[in-house]
Design a protein around this motif. Structure first.
Motif, PDB file in Angstrom:
ATOM      1  N   GLY A  12      55.009 -12.738 -32.999  1.00  0.00           N
ATOM      2  CA  GLY A  12      55.405 -13.075 -31.761  1.00  0.00           C
ATOM      3  C   GLY A  12      54.331 -13.550 -30.702  1.00  0.00           C
ATOM      4  N   VAL A  13      53.100 -12.847 -30.725  1.00  0.00           N
ATOM      5  CA  VAL A  13      52.030 -13.127 -30.098  1.00  0.00           C
ATOM      6  C   VAL A  13      51.499 -14.699 -30.696  1.00  0.00           C
ATOM      7  N   LEU A  14      51.503 -14.876 -31.865  1.00  0.00           N
ATOM      8  CA  LEU A  14      50.922 -16.138 -32.200  1.00  0.00           C
ATOM      9  C   LEU A  14      51.934 -17.513 -31.729  1.00  0.00           C
ATOM     10  N   ALA A  16      53.796 -17.324 -29.094  1.00  0.00           N
ATOM     11  CA  ALA A  16      53.725 -17.447 -27.753  1.00  0.00           C
ATOM     12  C   ALA A  16      52.665 -18.408 -27.632  1.00  0.00           C
ATOM     13  N   PHE A  17      51.403 -17.925 -28.348  1.00  0.00           N
ATOM     14  CA  PHE A  17      50.109 -18.936 -27.976  1.00  0.00           C
ATOM     15  C   PHE A  17      50.141 -20.223 -28.341  1.00  0.00           C
ATOM     16  N   TRP A  18      50.880 -20.543 -29.581  1.00  0.00           N
ATOM     17  CA  TRP A  18      51.105 -21.944 -29.999  1.00  0.00           C
ATOM     18  C   TRP A  18      52.047 -22.606 -29.335  1.00  0.00           C
ATOM     19  N   LEU A  19      52.961 -22.169 -28.811  1.00  0.00           N
ATOM     20  CA  LEU A  19      54.212 -22.597 -27.949  1.00  0.00           C
ATOM     21  C   LEU A  19      53.057 -23.155 -26.412  1.00  0.00           C
ATOM     22  N   TRP A  20      52.492 -22.224 -26.357  1.00  0.00           N
ATOM     23  CA  TRP A  20      51.860 -22.605 -24.962  1.00  0.00           C
ATOM     24  C   TRP A  20      50.484 -23.576 -25.295  1.00  0.00           C
ATOM     25  N   PHE A  21      50.062 -23.556 -26.425  1.00  0.00           N
ATOM     26  CA  PHE A  21      48.870 -24.373 -26.745  1.00  0.00           C
ATOM     27  C   PHE A  21      49.168 -25.896 -26.793  1.00  0.00           C
ATOM     28  N   SER A  22      50.651 -26.089 -27.524  1.00  0.00           N
ATOM     29  CA  SER A  22      50.978 -27.239 -27.854  1.00  0.00           C
ATOM     30  C   SER A  22      51.666 -28.034 -26.616  1.00  0.00           C
ATOM     31  N   ALA A  23      52.327 -27.104 -25.737  1.00  0.00           N
ATOM     32  CA  ALA A  23      52.708 -27.887 -24.441  1.00  0.00           C
ATOM     33  C   ALA A  23      51.848 -28.205 -23.611  1.00  0.00           C
ATOM     34  N   ARG A  24      50.658 -27.358 -23.770  1.00  0.00           N
ATOM     35  CA  ARG A  24      49.296 -27.472 -22.766  1.00  0.00           C
ATOM     36  C   ARG A  24      48.836 -29.014 -23.307  1.00  0.00           C
ATOM     37  N   LEU A  25      48.701 -29.194 -24.734  1.00  0.00           N
ATOM     38  CA  LEU A  25      48.142 -30.474 -25.234  1.00  0.00           C
ATOM     39  C   LEU A  25      48.927 -31.550 -24.688  1.00  0.00           C
ATOM     40  N   LEU A  26      50.235 -31.584 -25.386  1.00  0.00           N
ATOM     41  CA  LEU A  26      51.079 -32.524 -24.842  1.00  0.00           C
ATOM     42  C   LEU A  26      51.211 -33.022 -23.632  1.00  0.00           C
ATOM     43  N   ASN A  27      51.211 -31.954 -22.530  1.00  0.00           N
ATOM     44  CA  ASN A  27      50.886 -32.269 -21.052  1.00  0.00           C
ATOM     45  C   ASN A  27      50.073 -33.023 -20.778  1.00  0.00           C
ATOM     46  N   ASP A  28      48.657 -32.661 -21.310  1.00  0.00           N
ATOM     47  CA  ASP A  28      47.408 -33.186 -20.881  1.00  0.00           C
ATOM     48  C   ASP A  28      47.222 -34.563 -21.409  1.00  0.00           C
ATOM     49  N   TRP A  29      47.697 -34.525 -22.869  1.00  0.00           N
ATOM     50  CA  TRP A  29      47.570 -35.980 -23.611  1.00  0.00           C
ATOM     51  C   TRP A  29      48.443 -37.290 -22.871  1.00  0.00           C
ATOM     52  N   PHE A  30      49.754 -36.848 -22.543  1.00  0.00           N
ATOM     53  CA  PHE A  30      50.461 -37.925 -22.106  1.00  0.00           C
ATOM     54  C   PHE A  30      50.763 -37.989 -20.506  1.00  0.00           C
ATOM     55  N   GLY A  31      49.514 -37.562 -19.899  1.00  0.00           N
ATOM     56  CA  GLY A  31      49.706 -37.662 -18.537  1.00  0.00           C
ATOM     57  C   GLY A  31      50.412 -36.940 -17.704  1.00  0.00           C
ATOM     58  N   VAL A 278      39.451 -14.011 -26.661  1.00  0.00           N
ATOM     59  CA  VAL A 278      40.824 -13.854 -26.892  1.00  0.00           C
ATOM     60  C   VAL A 278      41.244 -15.038 -27.655  1.00  0.00           C
ATOM     61  N   VAL A 279      40.936 -16.140 -27.350  1.00  0.00           N
ATOM     62  CA  VAL A 279      41.632 -17.591 -27.839  1.00  0.00           C
ATOM     63  C   VAL A 279      40.871 -17.548 -29.210  1.00  0.00           C
ATOM     64  N   TYR A 280      39.581 -17.415 -29.459  1.00  0.00           N
ATOM     65  CA  TYR A 280      38.961 -17.155 -30.813  1.00  0.00           C
ATOM     66  C   TYR A 280      39.832 -16.163 -31.594  1.00  0.00           C
ATOM     67  N   VAL A 281      40.027 -14.933 -31.110  1.00  0.00           N
ATOM     68  CA  VAL A 281      40.778 -14.114 -31.957  1.00  0.00           C
ATOM     69  C   VAL A 281      42.116 -14.811 -32.366  1.00  0.00           C
ATOM     70  N   LEU A 282      42.913 -15.381 -31.379  1.00  0.00           N
ATOM     71  CA  LEU A 282      44.187 -15.853 -31.658  1.00  0.00           C
ATOM     72  C   LEU A 282      44.258 -16.825 -32.689  1.00  0.00           C
ATOM     73  N   LEU A 283      42.843 -17.942 -32.556  1.00  0.00           N
ATOM     74  CA  LEU A 283      42.755 -18.899 -33.583  1.00  0.00           C
ATOM     75  C   LEU A 283      42.370 -18.223 -35.089  1.00  0.00           C
ATOM     76  N   VAL A 284      41.535 -17.164 -35.060  1.00  0.00           N
ATOM     77  CA  VAL A 284      41.361 -16.603 -36.391  1.00  0.00           C
ATOM     78  C   VAL A 284      42.695 -15.928 -37.017  1.00  0.00           C
ATOM     79  N   VAL A 285      43.446 -15.186 -36.090  1.00  0.00           N
ATOM     80  CA  VAL A 285      44.792 -14.579 -36.752  1.00  0.00           C
ATOM     81  C   VAL A 285      45.470 -15.579 -37.249  1.00  0.00           C
ATOM     82  N   SER A 286      45.490 -16.674 -36.314  1.00  0.00           N
ATOM     83  CA  SER A 286      46.379 -17.935 -36.953  1.00  0.00           C
ATOM     84  C   SER A 286      46.121 -18.374 -38.316  1.00  0.00           C
ATOM     85  N   ALA A 287      44.687 -18.535 -38.549  1.00  0.00           N
ATOM     86  CA  ALA A 287      44.310 -18.990 -39.723  1.00  0.00           C
ATOM     87  C   ALA A 287      44.692 -17.864 -40.766  1.00  0.00           C
ATOM     88  N   THR A 288      44.065 -16.651 -40.683  1.00  0.00           N
ATOM     89  CA  THR A 288      44.626 -15.650 -41.542  1.00  0.00           C
ATOM     90  C   THR A 288      45.901 -15.332 -42.023  1.00  0.00           C
TER      91      THR A 288
END
Lengths: 313, 248
Positions: A12-14, A16-31, A278-288
């Motif tokens: 659930g945590v992951l 939520a994180f990736w949903l936010w992360f991808s929405a964030r990147l999409l938003n910022d890349w596409f103006g 917190v972000v590093y931990v989320l990335l590491v847990v995503s990786a594992t």
């Protein structure tokens, strides 16, 4: 908490994180699809105001107000995170790029290195020399050599599209090269260990059927060795997520760099580093979590210990 | 006169200081089934491994169908000589079917479909059609060894080498493997078998070869070796072995 609940919470945590992360990147890349570039999705002001209000209420309550004070602190942290997370997102993206490309290109190099180390004669010594040279020198020094001492950055910078749009600038590519070379040496040692863990009778049987040594390694030894290597190899991936922060020293604006930059503007170093943690931990847990999924996906009964699930019939 | 299928001529072999084979010579005609017996350390397994060049010989020569094995491409030689191992050595990451198709695809250049067809047929021949999609870890020892035999047979070898094929098996699983081997002998496969199963030797072997201390002490049809051996050593060894492994 049962194992299943733990997994549910983690997933659930992951998610939520990736949903936010991808929405964030999409938003910022596409103006600014949802909100203007770099602006928080939700205004942190009301949360900050709530924090102040709760804090005042807590002061009025005396001793009883202590737990209420904690709520105020939590709200304060939340509004801080909401304000600065957008600044970290672009950096976190580069961290993901550096780690993913470094580990994958590194793997492509590591497999022949490991095979050479186990089966080679001349190539054994070449692989050994490379591995010891890379493992024996600091990663930071390797990055400095690649970026400052060699004309690589200039050459890569001359390639069309580098540094424009979503294509990262040359420093990122130099860092990717550095992590590829460095990680290859470490990965090669993990894989060498697991090649040696494959019963020698496997290659003998392959040769006895008429396969060449190379085909025997490729079709019989490596498919087993790579499966066996996954758990320990995941360590290298976890290291690389964090070692990628060294790229900040050669001007790559990855997560660590982004945090430092934000901290120099508001001097809230501790808060920002905690947020980055917190972000590093989320990335590491995503990786594992991803590697655990891969391990299950490719598991074969009888290869790599108890990985298989199904026992003997 | 045609050449014998296999001609082992005065073969010497040693690992470093230790001499393993000291001048072994024998021949095999097509459809011969020869059983190699001898105490452990007598060089039986080494003899087999010399024939498909898993081990190199120091002196002498081995010919397959008239050609020295050292004049053949080593992978081509091994394609023509099937080998079955004591501890099976099935490819652990492949199903029974894939164990058989690997050589067909990578050595004989079969297409996927042809390889699967042939492998399925080969597995059926050793009674394992149902187990085609099982991994080695999911098979019993006897089933594993039958996959091992199918894997070697699928390459259409001229000669099959068996290196103690039943030694790692529980007693109740030995029979199913020996049965497959007996059928193979009846079909006319040329087989060189290292085994302690004297029942198999008596029933299926054209000749029994007694190896001791790197030398070929005696060879002859099973009835001759079992009833009237020339050497006392042969008699002593075979009677001891028959007591232990006389069944089947």
């Amino acid at each position: 908490m049962s194992r299943n609940t733990q997994r549910l919470v983690r997933d659930g945590v992951l998610a939520a994180f990736w949903l936010w992360f991808s929405a964030r990147l999409l938003n910022d890349w596409f103006g600014g699809v949802f909100v203007p570039q770099g602006q928080p999705f939700f205004d942190p002001e009301p949360v900050a105001a709530a924090a102040t209000a709760v804090r005042e209420a807590a002061t009025g309550l005396g001793v009883v107000g202590t737990p209420v004070g904690w709520v105020a602190s939590a709200l304060d942290s939340a509004s801080f995170a909401m304000t600065y997370l957008p600044d970290l997102a672009a950096g976190a993206w580069l961290t993901v790029v550096l780690t993913t490309l470094g580990i994958l290109f590194g793997l492509v190099l590591a497999v022949p290195l490991a095979a050479a180390r186990v089966y080679g004669r001349v190539t054994h010594w070449v692989a050994l020399a490379f591995i010891e040279l890379i493992r024996g020198t600091p990663l930071l020094a390797q990055l400095f050599v690649l970026y400052f001492a060699l004309p690589l950055a200039g050459w890569i910078g001359a390639v069309p599209f580098v540094g424009s749009g979503v294509v990262p600038p040359q420093a990122v590519w130099v860092a990717v090269l550095g992590f590829t070379i460095n990680s290859a040496a470490y990965q090669a040692e993990y894989i060498r260990g697991s090649i040696e863990g494959v019963d020698t009778g496997q290659l003998t049987a392959a040769r006895a059927v008429g396969l060449s040594q190379l085909d025997g390694i490729r079709y019989v030894v490596l498919p087993q060795a790579l499966r066996i290597a996954i758990p320990s190899w995941t360590n290298e991936l976890v290291y690389l997520v964090k070692y990628s922060s060294l790229a900040s020293f050669i001007t790559v604006t990855e997560l660590f760099y982004a945090v430092e930059e934000a901290a120099y503007s508001n001097y809230r170093f501790l808060d920002l580093f905690l947020l980055a943690a917190v972000v590093y931990v989320l990335l590491v847990v995503s990786a594992t979590t991803t590697m655990e999924w891969v391990r299950r996906r490719v598991a074969i009964p009888g290869v790599g210990g108890s990985a298989g699930g199904r026992g003997p019939a | 006169m045609t050449d014998p299928l296999l001609d082992v001529d005065d073969v010497h072999q040693s690992y470093g200081e230790e001499t393993v084979l000291e001048g072994i010579s024998f021949e095999m005609e097509r459809q011969d089934v020869k059983v190699l017996v001898g105490p452990s350390g007598s060089g039986k397994s080494t003899m087999l491994r010399c024939i498909n060049r898993l081990t190199d010989i120091d002196d002498g020569d081995i010919s397959l169908d008239g050609d020295s094995i050292y004049d053949l491409d080593v992978n081509d030689l091994r394609r023509q000589v099937g080998m079955v191992f004591q501890d099976f050595n099935l490819f652990a990451h492949l199903t029974a079917l894939e164990n058989v198709t690997l050589g067909l695809k990578r050595v004989l250049d079969y297409g996927e479909r042809e390889a699967v067809e042939k492998a399925a047929w080969q597995l059926e021949a050793v009674g394992l059609r149902e187990q085609a999609d099982s991994y080695p870890a999911e098979l019993s020892g006897g089933q594993k060894q039958r996959v091992g035999i199918a894997r070697a047979l699928a390459m259409d070898p001229k000669l099959m080498l068996f290196d103690e094929p039943t030694s790692a098996l529980d007693p109740e699983l030995i029979g199913e493997v020996l049965e497959v081997m007996r059928e193979l002998a009846d079909e006319g496969m040329t087989m060189l078998v290292v085994t302690h199963e004297m029942g198999f030797a008596k029933q299926a072997a054209t000749d029994v070869l007694f190896l001791d201390d790197g030398k070929l002490v005696e060879q002859g049809p099973p009835e001759q070796l079992f009833e009237n051996p020339e050497h006392d050593r042969t008699a002593a060894f075979l009677s001891r072995l028959t007591k232990l492994h006389g069944g089947q």
